[in-house]
Design an enzyme around this catalytic site. Structure first.
Site, short mmCIF file in Angstrom:
data_model
loop_
_atom_site.label_atom_id
_atom_site.label_comp_id
_atom_site.label_asym_id
_atom_site.label_seq_id
_atom_site.Cartn_x
_atom_site.Cartn_y
_atom_site.Cartn_z
N GLY A 44 -9.71 5.07 -5.75
CA GLY A 44 -8.48 4.31 -5.97
C GLY A 44 -7.33 4.79 -5.09
N VAL A 45 -6.17 4.89 -5.69
CA VAL A 45 -4.99 5.26 -4.92
C VAL A 45 -5.11 6.71 -4.43
CG1 VAL A 45 -3.50 5.99 -6.85
CG2 VAL A 45 -2.49 4.99 -4.83
N ASP A 46 -5.76 7.56 -5.20
CA ASP A 46 -5.99 8.95 -4.79
C ASP A 46 -6.81 9.01 -3.50
OD1 ASP A 46 -6.00 11.94 -5.72
OD2 ASP A 46 -8.07 11.51 -5.20
N GLY A 56 -5.63 1.56 -13.31
CA GLY A 56 -6.78 1.19 -12.48
C GLY A 56 -8.06 1.61 -13.18
N VAL A 57 -8.76 2.54 -12.57
CA VAL A 57 -10.04 3.02 -13.11
C VAL A 57 -9.86 3.60 -14.53
CG1 VAL A 57 -11.84 4.77 -12.76
CG2 VAL A 57 -10.96 3.50 -10.81
N SER A 67 -2.71 5.21 -14.24
CA SER A 67 -3.70 4.94 -15.31
C SER A 67 -4.15 3.49 -15.41
CB SER A 67 -3.21 5.38 -16.70
OG SER A 67 -3.25 6.77 -16.83
N ASP A 112 0.88 -1.16 0.00
CA ASP A 112 0.00 0.00 0.00
C ASP A 112 0.92 1.22 0.00
OD1 ASP A 112 -1.55 2.17 0.67
OD2 ASP A 112 -2.55 1.20 2.35
N ILE A 113 0.86 2.00 -1.05
CA ILE A 113 1.83 3.09 -1.23
C ILE A 113 1.78 4.11 -0.09
CG2 ILE A 113 0.41 4.67 -2.62
CD1 ILE A 113 2.89 4.93 -4.49
P1 ADP Z 1 -6.08 5.60 -12.39
O1 ADP Z 1 -7.35 6.38 -12.31
O2 ADP Z 1 -4.90 6.46 -12.81
O3 ADP Z 1 -6.22 4.35 -13.17
P2 ADP Z 1 -6.32 4.14 -9.85
O4 ADP Z 1 -6.17 4.70 -8.49
O5 ADP Z 1 -7.67 3.65 -10.25
O6 ADP Z 1 -5.74 5.25 -10.85
O7 ADP Z 1 -5.31 2.93 -10.04
C1 ADP Z 1 -3.93 3.06 -10.30
C2 ADP Z 1 -3.21 1.86 -9.74
O8 ADP Z 1 -3.03 2.04 -8.34
C3 ADP Z 1 -3.98 0.54 -9.89
O9 ADP Z 1 -3.07 -0.46 -10.34
C4 ADP Z 1 -4.48 0.26 -8.48
O10 ADP Z 1 -4.58 -1.16 -8.23
C5 ADP Z 1 -3.36 0.84 -7.66
N1 ADP Z 1 -3.68 1.18 -6.26
C6 ADP Z 1 -4.87 1.46 -5.70
N2 ADP Z 1 -4.73 1.73 -4.40
C7 ADP Z 1 -3.40 1.63 -4.12
C8 ADP Z 1 -2.60 1.78 -2.94
N3 ADP Z 1 -3.14 2.10 -1.76
N4 ADP Z 1 -1.26 1.59 -3.03
C9 ADP Z 1 -0.69 1.27 -4.22
N5 ADP Z 1 -1.37 1.12 -5.37
C10 ADP Z 1 -2.72 1.29 -5.31
#
Ligand code: ADP
Length: 175
Positions: free
Chosen positions: A39-41, A126-127, A124, A17-18
């Site tokens: 998502g990660v944001d 993920g979603v 990019s 988890d980043i």
């Molecule tokens: P985007 O809209 O740019 O695709 P996302 O947040 O949907 O961004 O996903 C980008 C990547 O981050 C995906 O591979 C997702 O699995 C990953 N991700 C989501 N949450 C975390 C986290 N807490 N730590 C690391 N990577 C994550």
């Protein structure tokens, strides 16, 4: 922490988890408004706390392919670099170049702030729907190109699933 160094350089691939990483900067896969993502944001905003939201709101937005920087607030990371990846449209709409710009601009911005370690999620992929294999290859290509002239900066590719980890491993072997 379970790091997996590859080659002789300072790029690691890690399942984590980043938001938990003790690095100088983590990179956020943000959206153009810089507020209200999932998502990660969403995870980064939850972990960093409301002051991050305030700073992002003051900045006001970020164009696709570019990057901006905020403090890390409650995170262990001192800085958060917010970059906006392209939404996948099938691959013929400049997505590859825009994704490469995200990595390049984030790394250059981090260097301007004197960071010595930086962790990236798979922007990019993920979603926003970018195919993971293709996204990993672009990410690693840009990380390696940057490291040629900036070998003192440690770069970590953070995977959120074993599938993503496998993609990075395959890309590492290919490049
Ligand atoms: P985007 O809209 O740019 O695709 P996302 O947040 O949907 O961004 O996903 C980008 C990547 O981050 C995906 O591979 C997702 O699995 C990953 N991700 C989501 N949450 C975390 C986290 N807490 N730590 C690391 N990577 C994550």
């Amino acid at each position: 922490m379970d790091r997996h160094p590859r080659d002789s350089d300072r790029i690691s691939v890690l399942v984590a988890d980043i938001t938990t990483l003790k690095v100088d900067a983590i990179v956020n896969a943000a959206n153009n408004s810089l507020v209200g993502g999932g998502g990660v944001d969403g995870a980064i905003h939850n972990a960093a706390g409301p002051q991050l939201w305030e700073e992002c709101r003051r900045i006001g937005g970020c164009p696709t392919g570019e990057a901006c920087i905020t403090r890390g607030y409650r995170l262990a990371a001192r800085w958060i670099i917010h970059t906006v990846g392209p939404i996948w449209q099938g691959g013929d709409d400049g997505e590859d170049d825009l994704l490469a710009c995200c990595y390049r601009n984030s790394l250059n911005l981090g260097r301007q702030y004197g960071i010595k370690s930086i962790a990236f999620p798979a922007i990019s992929a993920g979603v926003y729907g970018f195919p993971m294999e293709r996204a990993c290859r672009i990410a690693l290509r840009e990380m390696k190109a940057f490291q040629k002239n900036n070998s003192e900066i440690e770069i970590i590719a953070v995977c959120f699933s074993n599938g993503a980890y496998q993609c990075y491993q395959d890309a590492m072997r290919e490049l």
